[in-house]
Design a protein around this motif. Structure first.
Motif, PDB file in Angstrom:
ATOM      1  N   LEU A 229       0.823  -1.212   0.000  1.00 34.89           N
ATOM      2  CA  LEU A 229       0.000   0.000   0.000  1.00 34.89           C
ATOM      3  C   LEU A 229       0.854   1.258   0.000  1.00 34.89           C
TER       4      LEU A 229
ATOM      5  N   SER B  85      -2.884   6.082   6.141  1.00 34.32           N
ATOM      6  CA  SER B  85      -3.915   5.451   5.329  1.00 34.32           C
ATOM      7  C   SER B  85      -3.564   4.003   5.005  1.00 34.32           C
TER       8      SER B  85
ATOM      9  N   THR C 152      -5.882   0.873   6.031  1.00 36.09           N
ATOM     10  CA  THR C 152      -6.394   0.020   4.959  1.00 36.09           C
ATOM     11  C   THR C 152      -5.913  -1.410   5.113  1.00 36.09           C
ATOM     12  N   SER C 153      -4.686  -1.588   5.558  1.00 40.13           N
ATOM     13  CA  SER C 153      -4.147  -2.918   5.795  1.00 40.13           C
ATOM     14  C   SER C 153      -4.939  -3.642   6.882  1.00 40.13           C
TER      15      SER C 153
ATOM     16  N   VAL D 247      -9.295   5.584   5.428  1.00 41.95           N
ATOM     17  CA  VAL D 247      -9.297   4.281   4.752  1.00 41.95           C
ATOM     18  C   VAL D 247      -9.384   4.475   3.239  1.00 41.95           C
ATOM     19  N   ALA D 248      -8.529   3.778   2.497  1.00 44.63           N
ATOM     20  CA  ALA D 248      -8.591   3.770   1.025  1.00 44.63           C
ATOM     21  C   ALA D 248      -9.444   2.564   0.626  1.00 44.63           C
ATOM     22  N   TRP D 249     -10.729   2.792   0.425  1.00 44.88           N
ATOM     23  CA  TRP D 249     -11.668   1.682   0.246  1.00 44.88           C
ATOM     24  C   TRP D 249     -11.430   0.919  -1.049  1.00 44.88           C
TER      25      TRP D 249
ATOM     26  N   GLN E 245      -8.559   0.356  -2.601  1.00 45.38           N
ATOM     27  CA  GLN E 245      -7.410  -0.529  -2.387  1.00 45.38           C
ATOM     28  C   GLN E 245      -7.787  -1.702  -1.482  1.00 45.38           C
ATOM     29  N   ALA E 246      -8.604  -1.432  -0.462  1.00 49.97           N
ATOM     30  CA  ALA E 246      -9.041  -2.504   0.426  1.00 49.97           C
ATOM     31  C   ALA E 246      -9.880  -3.529  -0.327  1.00 49.97           C
TER      32      ALA E 246
END
Length: 251
Positions: A34, A43, A47-48, A201-203, A205-206
């Motif tokens: 990420l 972030s 996200t992780s 949160v980077a949704w 990427q998640a």
């Protein structure tokens, strides 16, 4: 987002699921991917945590029988862990990316050292604890501080909990692992709520990583029968050291 970035995120999620199923430490891979695809460290950390969450659920479900046998003690630990995770995640959001980025290499070094020492920290033989027995005060206090770390920076959290629970709680390895998996859900769930409300949160990427983690967890069962755990552990340690070096030189 480029196709290369999508591939990197999916594959890191997949291999994270594989190594979690074999030896643990998959957070190193997702956090590293990420950050290297452009996310700022706060972030990436948030996200992780979301990407790893499904694995915590499936691992806990596998130990459902053990958890039912110790639900009173587990409930007390869960409440303590929720409070600690709340403090840890709020502490993370109180920092900016520059401040957290300066801490990241040291956190990675500590988590890598803890992960590498995992086999020696794991209790070999523990006294049996009767079902429903009260947990020790020392165990609850140590778990509180461990959950603060877990809410702040999740890498190495599972290894840390298994080691500290082994020092303060009785029972066999599977009892400790069941409790560790349950508390991982609690810590991650609280952190995810705080991170989501904080807008870090980077949704997208998640969403790319989660299917990879799920598939990797399934494939990890097959891999565990063919690849020595020591090989996977050495790979994760190498990734952790590489990421720590990367952040030291970047800073």
């Amino acid at each position: 987002m480029s196709l290369i970035s999508v591939a990197i995120l999916f594959l890191s999620g997949f291999f994270s699921g594989v190594v979690n199923a074999i030896a643990g430490g998959g957070t190193f891979l997702t956090f590293g991917a990420l950050t290297m695809t452009g996310l700022p460290p706060i972030s990436a950390n948030a996200t992780s945590s979301i990407a790893q969450f499904p694995g915590y659920i499936t691992s806990t479900y596998a130990y459902l029988h053990d958890i039912k046998a110790m639900w009173r003690g587990a409930l007390a630990f869960a409440v303590i862990s929720a409070i600690g995770a709340l403090l840890g995640s709020l502490l993370l959001l109180s920092l900016d990316n520059v401040s957290f980025g300066a801490l990241v290499p040291w956190l990675l070094l500590a988590a890598t050292a803890l992960f590498a020492a995992g086999p020696w920290l794991r209790p070999k033989k523990l006294a049996e604890r009767p079902e429903g027995a009260t947990s020790s005060l020392a165990g609850r206090i140590i778990q509180f501080f461990t959950s603060i770390y877990g809410g702040f920076f999740g890498a190495g959290m599972g290894v840390m909990m298994l080691a500290t629970l082994g020092l303060t709680e009785g029972g066999d390895y599977h009892r400790l692992n069941a409790l560790k998996n349950l508390l991982s859900i609690v810590i991650a769930a609280v952190a995810i709520v705080i991170f989501a409300s904080g807008g870090v949160v980077a949704w997208m990427q998640a969403a790319i990583m989660v299917p990879g983690v799920a598939l990797g967890g399934y494939a990890g069962v097959w891999t565990a029968r063919r690849v020595p755990q020591g090989v996977v552990r050495a790979l994760v340690v190498a990734v952790g050291l590489f990421l720590a070096l990367h952040y030291f030189t970047k800073g």
